[in-house]
Design an enzyme around this catalytic site. Structure first.
Site, short mmCIF file in Angstrom:
data_model
loop_
_atom_site.label_atom_id
_atom_site.label_comp_id
_atom_site.label_asym_id
_atom_site.label_seq_id
_atom_site.Cartn_x
_atom_site.Cartn_y
_atom_site.Cartn_z
CG HIS A 101 -25.85 64.07 36.73
ND1 HIS A 101 -25.40 63.16 37.66
CD2 HIS A 101 -25.58 63.53 35.52
CE1 HIS A 101 -24.88 62.12 37.02
NE2 HIS A 101 -24.97 62.32 35.73
CG ASP A 124 -24.56 60.81 41.09
OD1 ASP A 124 -24.41 61.39 42.17
OD2 ASP A 124 -25.24 61.27 40.15
CG HIS A 126 -26.93 62.43 44.89
ND1 HIS A 126 -25.81 63.17 44.54
CD2 HIS A 126 -27.30 62.87 46.11
CE1 HIS A 126 -25.53 64.02 45.51
NE2 HIS A 126 -26.42 63.87 46.49
CG ASP A 128 -28.80 62.10 39.95
OD1 ASP A 128 -29.06 62.60 41.08
OD2 ASP A 128 -27.73 62.36 39.35
CG HIS A 141 -29.19 68.33 40.18
ND1 HIS A 141 -27.96 68.56 40.77
CD2 HIS A 141 -30.09 68.37 41.20
CE1 HIS A 141 -28.10 68.73 42.07
NE2 HIS A 141 -29.38 68.63 42.35
CG ASP A 228 -22.73 63.89 40.29
OD1 ASP A 228 -21.91 64.67 40.81
OD2 ASP A 228 -23.97 63.99 40.47
CG ASP A 230 -22.43 64.30 43.67
OD1 ASP A 230 -22.44 63.08 43.43
OD2 ASP A 230 -23.44 65.03 43.49
CD GLU A 273 -24.54 68.27 39.70
OE1 GLU A 273 -24.31 69.20 40.50
OE2 GLU A 273 -25.66 68.07 39.19
N1 LIG Z 1 -26.94 65.21 40.30
C1 LIG Z 1 -27.04 65.47 41.59
N2 LIG Z 1 -26.04 66.03 42.24
N3 LIG Z 1 -28.18 65.16 42.20
C2 LIG Z 1 -28.47 65.44 43.56
C3 LIG Z 1 -29.86 65.02 43.89
C4 LIG Z 1 -30.20 65.27 45.34
C5 LIG Z 1 -31.60 64.77 45.75
N4 LIG Z 1 -31.70 63.35 45.61
C6 LIG Z 1 -32.67 65.47 44.91
O1 LIG Z 1 -33.42 64.85 44.22
O2 LIG Z 1 -32.79 66.66 44.96
MN LIG Z 2 -25.87 63.15 39.79
MN LIG Z 3 -24.66 63.45 42.69
#
Ligand SMILES: NC(=[NH2+])NCCC[C@H](N)C(=O)O
Ligand SMILES: [Mn+2]
Ligand SMILES: [Mn+2]
Length: 301
Positions: A101, A124, A126, A128, A141, A228, A230, A273
Site C-alpha cells: 500500500h 482497508d 487498516h 494506514d 505501507h 487494499d 485485506d 496488497e
Molecule cells: N497496508 C497495510 N496492509 N497496512 C498494514 C498496517 C499494519 C499496522 N497498522 C502498521 O502500521 O504496521
Molecule cells: Mn492498506
Molecule cells: Mn490493510
C-alpha cells in the site's frame, strides 16, 4: 462512462513498504488472472503502461530504522507520480496495480495534481495513518494515508513537489478493524470519516455506501478508490500480507463496487496488497479482477 472508455494500467511491483516478500508479484498475478481480457470484453480500450522499475538495494537500507527502505520507497514514489501524471494527461481512467500500500504515496501524488479537491475512499482493514513516531512496525505501507495528508517524513510528504495531497474531510475509510493507538487519535483529531466493520455490520453495506457517495460527491471534484485486498475477509481473500479476521464479505464488496459504478464518482483506482505466495490458486487476484470489473460497470444482467 463514455469519456472513461479508455483504461490506463500502471503496475507497481513494490514490496518495500513491508517485510514479507511476494506482494511484488501482485501486478503479474492480476494480469495473469485476466485483467486485460476482462476489461477488453467489457468494451474498454486498454493501455498497459507496464511496471514501474523497483530498485531493491542488496544491503537493505534502513532495515532497523523506523522507516524501512525509505530511500527506495521515495524513488519508486517519484517515478510512479511522474508516470501517472503523464498517463492522466494522455486521457483514460488510471488503474494502478500494487504492490504494497505504500504505492499510494506516489499514485495519489500523481493523481491529486489533476484535482482541486480530490476525495479518497480507503477500503482497508487498516487506517494506514501511522507516522514513524506512532508506527508499531516501521513499515511504510502502514503510513501512506498520513503521508498524503502531509503528516510524516518530509521526503515522503513532498513527493511530486507539493504538500498535502488530501484534506482530512475528503477521505472515507471503509472496512477498518485494526487501528493503532496513534491512528485512532489522528482520526478523532482530524475528524476523518470512518466506517468500521461495526457500521457495516450494523447498518449494512448499502447504507454505508449511500452515505459515502453522498458525502464525497458534495465536496470533491474527483474520487480515487484505494482498495487494499485485506479489507475483504481472509476466508475469501487469503493472499494478503496482513490479514485480519472479521472482514468485508465477497458479496458486500461487489455491492460496494456496483454502487460506486452507478454513482459515477470514481475517477481513478488502485488495487493493492495482493500476495500470490500467500494465496490459494491465485484466488485473491481473481477477486481483484472481478471487483475491478464491477467498479467499471459490469452487471449481472
Ligand atoms: N497496508 C497495510 N496492509 N497496512 C498494514 C498496517 C499494519 C499496522 N497498522 C502498521 O502500521 O504496521
Ligand atoms: Mn492498506
Ligand atoms: Mn490493510
Amino acid at each position: 462512462m463514455d469519456e472513461q472508455k479508455k483504461i490506463s494500467i500502471v503496475g507497481v511491483p513494490m514490496d518495500l513498504g513491508q517485510v514479507r516478500r511476494g506482494v511484488d508479484m501482485g501486478p503479474s498475478a492480476m494480469r495473469y488472472a485476466g485483467l486485460l481480457e476482462e476489461l477488453k470484453s467489457q468494451g474498454f480500450e486498454v493501455v498497459d503502461y507496464g511496471d514501474i522499475p523497483i530498485h531493491r538495494s542488496t544491503n537493505g537500507t534502513n532495515q532497523e530504522q523506523k522507516l524501512r527502505n525509505l530511500q527506495e520507497v521515495i524513488k519508486v514514489s517519484e517515478e510512479l507520480c511522474t508516470e501517472l501524471d503523464k498517463a492522466i494527461n494522455k486521457g483514460g481512467f488510471p488503474l494502478v496495480l500494487g504492490g504494497d500500500h505504500s504505492i499510494s504515496i506516489g499514485s495519489i501524488a500523481g493523481i491529486s495534481k489533476h484535482y482541486k479537491r480530490l476525495g479518497v475512499i480507503w477500503y482497508d482493514a487498516h487506517a494506514d495513518l501511522n507516522t514513524a513516531e506512532t508506527s508499531p512496525s516501521g513499515n511504510i505501507h502502514g503510513m501512506p494515508l498520513a503521508i498524503n495528508l502531509g503528516l510524516g517524513h518530509k521526503l515522503l510528504t513532498k513527493i511530486g513537489g507539493y504538500i498535502p495531497k488530501l484534506k482530512p474531510e475528503n477521505i472515507v475509510i471503509i472496512g477498518a478493524r485494526s487501528i493503532d493507538e496513534g491512528e485512532r487519535k489522528l482520526i478523532k483529531e482530524k475528524g476523518i470519516k470512518v466506517f468500521t466493520m461495526h457500521e457495516i455490520d450494523r447498518r449494512g453495506m448499502t447504507a454505508v455506501m449511500e452515505d459515502t457517495i453522498h458525502y464525497l460527491s458534495d465536496r470533491t471534484d474527483g474520487v480515487h478508490l484505494s482498495f487494499d485486498l485485506d479489507a475483504i475477509d481472509p476466508i475469501y481473500a487469503p493472499g494478503v500480507g496482513t490479514p485480519v479476521l472479521g472482514g468485508v464479505t465477497y458479496r458486500e464488496s461487489h455491492l460496494a463496487m456496483e454502487m460506486l459504478a452507478e454513482s459515477e464518482i470514481v475517477t481513478s483506482a488502485e488495487f493493492v496488497e495482493v500476495n500470490p505466495i500467500l494465496d490459494h490458486k491465485n484466488k485473491t487476484a481473481d477477486i481483484a479482477i472481478e471487483l475491478v470489473a464491477s467498479l467499471l460497470g459490469k452487471q449481472l444482467l
